[in-house]
Design a protein around this motif. Sequence first.
Motif, mmCIF file in Angstrom:
data_model
loop_
_atom_site.group_PDB
_atom_site.id
_atom_site.type_symbol
_atom_site.label_atom_id
_atom_site.label_comp_id
_atom_site.label_asym_id
_atom_site.label_seq_id
_atom_site.Cartn_x
_atom_site.Cartn_y
_atom_site.Cartn_z
ATOM 1 N N SER A 198 -11.164 4.478 -15.639
ATOM 2 C CA SER A 198 -11.688 4.304 -14.283
ATOM 3 C C SER A 198 -11.600 5.620 -13.526
ATOM 4 O O SER A 198 -10.555 6.245 -13.468
ATOM 5 C CB SER A 198 -10.876 3.229 -13.560
ATOM 6 N N VAL B 115 -3.796 3.124 -0.449
ATOM 7 C CA VAL B 115 -4.230 2.627 -1.758
ATOM 8 C C VAL B 115 -3.188 1.653 -2.299
ATOM 9 O O VAL B 115 -2.025 1.685 -1.883
ATOM 10 C CB VAL B 115 -4.446 3.778 -2.778
ATOM 11 N N SER C 233 -12.628 6.091 -10.278
ATOM 12 C CA SER C 233 -12.612 5.976 -8.828
ATOM 13 C C SER C 233 -11.530 4.995 -8.398
ATOM 14 O O SER C 233 -11.120 4.130 -9.164
ATOM 15 C CB SER C 233 -13.977 5.544 -8.295
ATOM 16 N N VAL C 234 -11.070 5.187 -7.166
ATOM 17 C CA VAL C 234 -10.021 4.355 -6.600
ATOM 18 C C VAL C 234 -10.513 3.839 -5.256
ATOM 19 O O VAL C 234 -11.018 4.616 -4.433
ATOM 20 C CB VAL C 234 -8.723 5.188 -6.401
ATOM 21 N N ASP C 235 -10.366 2.536 -5.016
ATOM 22 C CA ASP C 235 -10.676 1.965 -3.712
ATOM 23 C C ASP C 235 -9.578 2.355 -2.739
ATOM 24 O O ASP C 235 -8.384 2.271 -3.073
ATOM 25 C CB ASP C 235 -10.751 0.434 -3.788
ATOM 26 N N ALA D 5 -0.384 0.778 -7.530
ATOM 27 C CA ALA D 5 -0.703 1.169 -8.906
ATOM 28 C C ALA D 5 -1.573 2.422 -8.962
ATOM 29 O O ALA D 5 -1.551 3.153 -9.947
ATOM 30 C CB ALA D 5 -1.406 0.025 -9.629
ATOM 31 N N ASP D 6 -2.347 2.691 -7.894
ATOM 32 C CA ASP D 6 -3.259 3.833 -7.885
ATOM 33 C C ASP D 6 -2.694 5.077 -7.218
ATOM 34 O O ASP D 6 -3.240 6.168 -7.377
ATOM 35 C CB ASP D 6 -4.570 3.461 -7.172
ATOM 36 N N LYS E 200 0.828 -1.214 0.000
ATOM 37 C CA LYS E 200 0.000 0.000 0.000
ATOM 38 C C LYS E 200 0.858 1.259 0.000
ATOM 39 O O LYS E 200 1.958 1.278 0.520
ATOM 40 C CB LYS E 200 -0.911 0.041 1.232
ATOM 41 N N THR F 13 -12.942 10.702 -8.966
ATOM 42 C CA THR F 13 -12.427 11.852 -9.699
ATOM 43 C C THR F 13 -13.583 12.721 -10.147
ATOM 44 O O THR F 13 -14.547 12.235 -10.747
ATOM 45 C CB THR F 13 -11.624 11.409 -10.934
ATOM 46 N N MET G 252 -1.630 8.313 -9.528
ATOM 47 C CA MET G 252 -2.792 8.927 -10.178
ATOM 48 C C MET G 252 -3.657 9.650 -9.151
ATOM 49 O O MET G 252 -4.095 10.782 -9.368
ATOM 50 C CB MET G 252 -3.609 7.862 -10.916
ATOM 51 N N LEU G 253 -3.885 9.021 -7.999
ATOM 52 C CA LEU G 253 -4.690 9.654 -6.965
ATOM 53 C C LEU G 253 -4.012 10.913 -6.448
ATOM 54 O O LEU G 253 -4.660 11.945 -6.264
ATOM 55 C CB LEU G 253 -4.960 8.680 -5.820
#
Length: 162
Positions: free
Chosen positions: A111, A136, A113-115, A139-140, A68, A95, A143-144
Amino acid sequence: MARDVPAGQALTAADLTVAEVSADAALAPVSAADRAGVIGKRPVVGLRKGSLLVASQLDAGTGLGDDKQLVGVQVKRGQAPVGTLAPGDEVLAVTTPAQGAEEAKPSDAPSSSVDAVVVSVSRPDATGTVVVNLAVVSADGPMLATRAAQGRIALVREPRRN
């Protein structure tokens, strides 16, 4: 508690003090003998100076696993449910469209949204803005962070599991 400690901040020896209290079946504070065992743990709720520390208020982890990343998201009023976010909550970081841009059709957009899992929430500033630290998958994270820096993230709390 020797001083206030916000949710998600690791406890230090300076945060703790020893107090004498009468034995009562309704109270289950952490004993002085267990003091060393709570250092480094993180409260899942804000702790106030003078309050008794209870084991159920603590989490041993950081909210992060080895896979994470931690991303701070500044959230203004209207971009998250008011006063309901707490460490451990599962959220969608959605987003939002750029100011002045038309929203893309869902089928055309990547996509949006991110979990994530809430690690900590700051106290609101004078405008009601808070910083929410989110765990997160790696990988996310970039971008987040990019979208958060642009002020284009809103948070949606997922239903809590009992």
